[in-house]
Design an enzyme around this catalytic site. Structure first.
Site, mmCIF file in Angstrom:
data_model
loop_
_atom_site.group_PDB
_atom_site.id
_atom_site.type_symbol
_atom_site.label_atom_id
_atom_site.label_comp_id
_atom_site.label_asym_id
_atom_site.label_seq_id
_atom_site.Cartn_x
_atom_site.Cartn_y
_atom_site.Cartn_z
ATOM 1 N N GLU A 216 10.906 61.538 72.501
ATOM 2 C CA GLU A 216 11.235 63.063 73.088
ATOM 3 C C GLU A 216 10.892 63.328 74.364
ATOM 4 O O GLU A 216 10.151 63.934 74.722
ATOM 5 C CB GLU A 216 10.108 63.763 72.087
ATOM 6 C CG GLU A 216 10.760 63.694 70.605
ATOM 7 C CD GLU A 216 10.025 64.758 69.693
ATOM 8 O OE1 GLU A 216 8.948 65.071 69.930
ATOM 9 O OE2 GLU A 216 10.571 64.919 68.566
ATOM 10 N N GLU A 334 14.801 61.533 63.289
ATOM 11 C CA GLU A 334 13.929 62.174 62.799
ATOM 12 C C GLU A 334 14.282 63.566 62.218
ATOM 13 O O GLU A 334 15.029 64.515 62.702
ATOM 14 C CB GLU A 334 12.543 62.631 63.858
ATOM 15 C CG GLU A 334 11.932 61.464 64.156
ATOM 16 C CD GLU A 334 10.675 62.058 65.047
ATOM 17 O OE1 GLU A 334 10.509 63.414 64.584
ATOM 18 O OE2 GLU A 334 10.312 61.288 66.007
#
Length: 402
Positions: A216, A334
């Site tokens: 991320e 995710e």
């Protein structure tokens, strides 16, 4: 900012998406994404046993490889025995999983437990011992014993397990901007040295499916400190440099960015499309040294309360369209909600199958081990839970898709 939502995507940016902590609810469920010039990458077939890409598909030994499974960040970082590692991976495999995403990082200044790199001042030392890379050797072997391949993130945007800010603080000092990780030469060289040690150890290991540049990546990290000049170009240029470096030392494995899949559409009412975090999914997906794209879906954390089902469905559709425009695989790497999980996940995963998206990994795997239940952040999927059958049914459907 939650430490349980993460993503993976190839990179080339010019803007990003806004912070979870300041997002506000919107009522948009469908969003047009700008057209990009289509390219159809053709990767040569990898050596036997290594996954490669062909257009928008993953391939293994000349046959389609289905990326489906789970995240297990903790499997190599919590001191598990061989038996417990095996149990954790067997629970994922029993639900039809082929692939597990995990952490290939833990930066520490006071070594203890499992860690991969320790710092003394500005000097890092890679831990090649039993609590470090030898432990990761065990992770790979346990995954392979259960027919699973690993996607390995090499650092973290967030402070969990060290991440980018440790490099910045140890080399440049306290109170330095998070985004110096992307621009400072000394910091980048230190990260490349870590990559050389970690990636270099596993050049010929088919148990690894792919490397991710970071979990991320954003202009801001856990502290929120930024230079004020970081934007999508900053992260995209870093992604080009680091992915090219990995490719220069490892031609066997795929490489992805690891981002959340934010679009760069300033003025859009939906936070993940606005382009405020330093990520431009469509631009990054076109980087030649990134092999596939990934995105995450946490609508409740991103200001989409009350519309999470429809919003998440559209989010999947938009990334499937990006996949087809660019001609590279994209996976939902995710995803999670904390309410009505079986019904929400069923609709989202049905859309993964029907949209043609290349694959998906749920956040996160849960197991009941000899030391007790693994960490549950509200998203963990245990074999005796109500989500596990949903995942098993979906894995079969995705594998059966033409």
């Amino acid at each position: 900012m939650n430490d349980w939502y993460y993503q993976c995507v190839p990179g080339t940016g010019t803007t990003t998406a806004a912070p979870t902590s300041t997002s506000t609810s919107v009522t948009t469920t469908t969003t047009a994404v700008p057209t990009t010039t289509a390219t159809t990458p053709t990767n040569p077939a990898a050596p036997s046993g290594f996954v490669y890409t062909s257009g928008t598909k993953f391939m293994l030994n000349g046959q389609k490889y289905t990326v489906v499974g789970s995240n297990s960040y903790w499997v190599g970082l919590t001191g598990l025995s061989d038996a417990d590692m095996n149990k954790a991976f067997s629970d994922i495999a029993a639900a039809g999983g082929t692939t597990v995403r995990t952490w290939g990082f833990n930066e520490v200044t006071s070594p203890s437990g499992n860690y991969y790199q320790s710092w003394s001042g500005s000097t890092p030392t890679v831990n090649t011992g039993a609590s470090g890379l030898q432990n990761f050797d065990r992770v790979i072997e346990a995954a392979k014993a259960n027919g699973l391949k690993l996607i390995v993130a090499l650092t973290n945007n967030w402070s969990d397990y060290g991440g980018m800010d440790v490099y910045v603080q140890q080399i440049l000092g306290a109170n330095q901007p998070h985004d110096a990780f992307y621009t400072n030469t000394d910091v980048k060289n230190a990260y490349k040295n870590y990559i050389k040690a970690f990636v270099g150890r596993y050049l010929n290991e088919p148990g690894i499916l792919a490397w991710e540049l970071a979990n991320e990546p954003r202009c801001k990290g856990s502290s929120g400190a930024t230079s004020g000049s970081c934007n999508t170009v900053t992260v995209t240029n870093w992604a080009k440099e680091i992915s090219a470096y990995i490719k220069s030392i490892d031609s066997n494995h795929l490489v992805a960015l690891g981002d959340e899949g934010f679009y760069n559409l300033p003025g859009n009412p939906s936070y993940p499309y606005q382009g405020n975090e330093g990520i431009d999914f469509d631009v990054n997906l076109q980087i030649s040294t990134l092999d596939f794209g990934t995105f995450h879906s946490y609508p409740n954390s991103w200001g989409q309360d009350g519309i999470e089902l429809a919003w998440g469905t559209s989010w999947i559709t938009d990334h499937a369209k990006s996949q087809d425009r660019v001609g590279k695989p994209v996976i939902l790497e995710e995803f999670g909600v904390t309410n009505n999980q079986p019904s929400v996940y069923t609709q989202w995963l049905n859309n993964v199958v029907s949209s043609g998206l290349a694959g998906d990994l749920i956040w996160q795997a849960g197991s009941r081990l000899s030391v007790g239940a693994t960490h549950n952040d509200g998203y963990a999927v245990y074999p005796d839970g109500e989500v596990y059958p949903v995942i098993r049914t979906h894995a079969a459907a995705l594998k059966a898709r033409a």
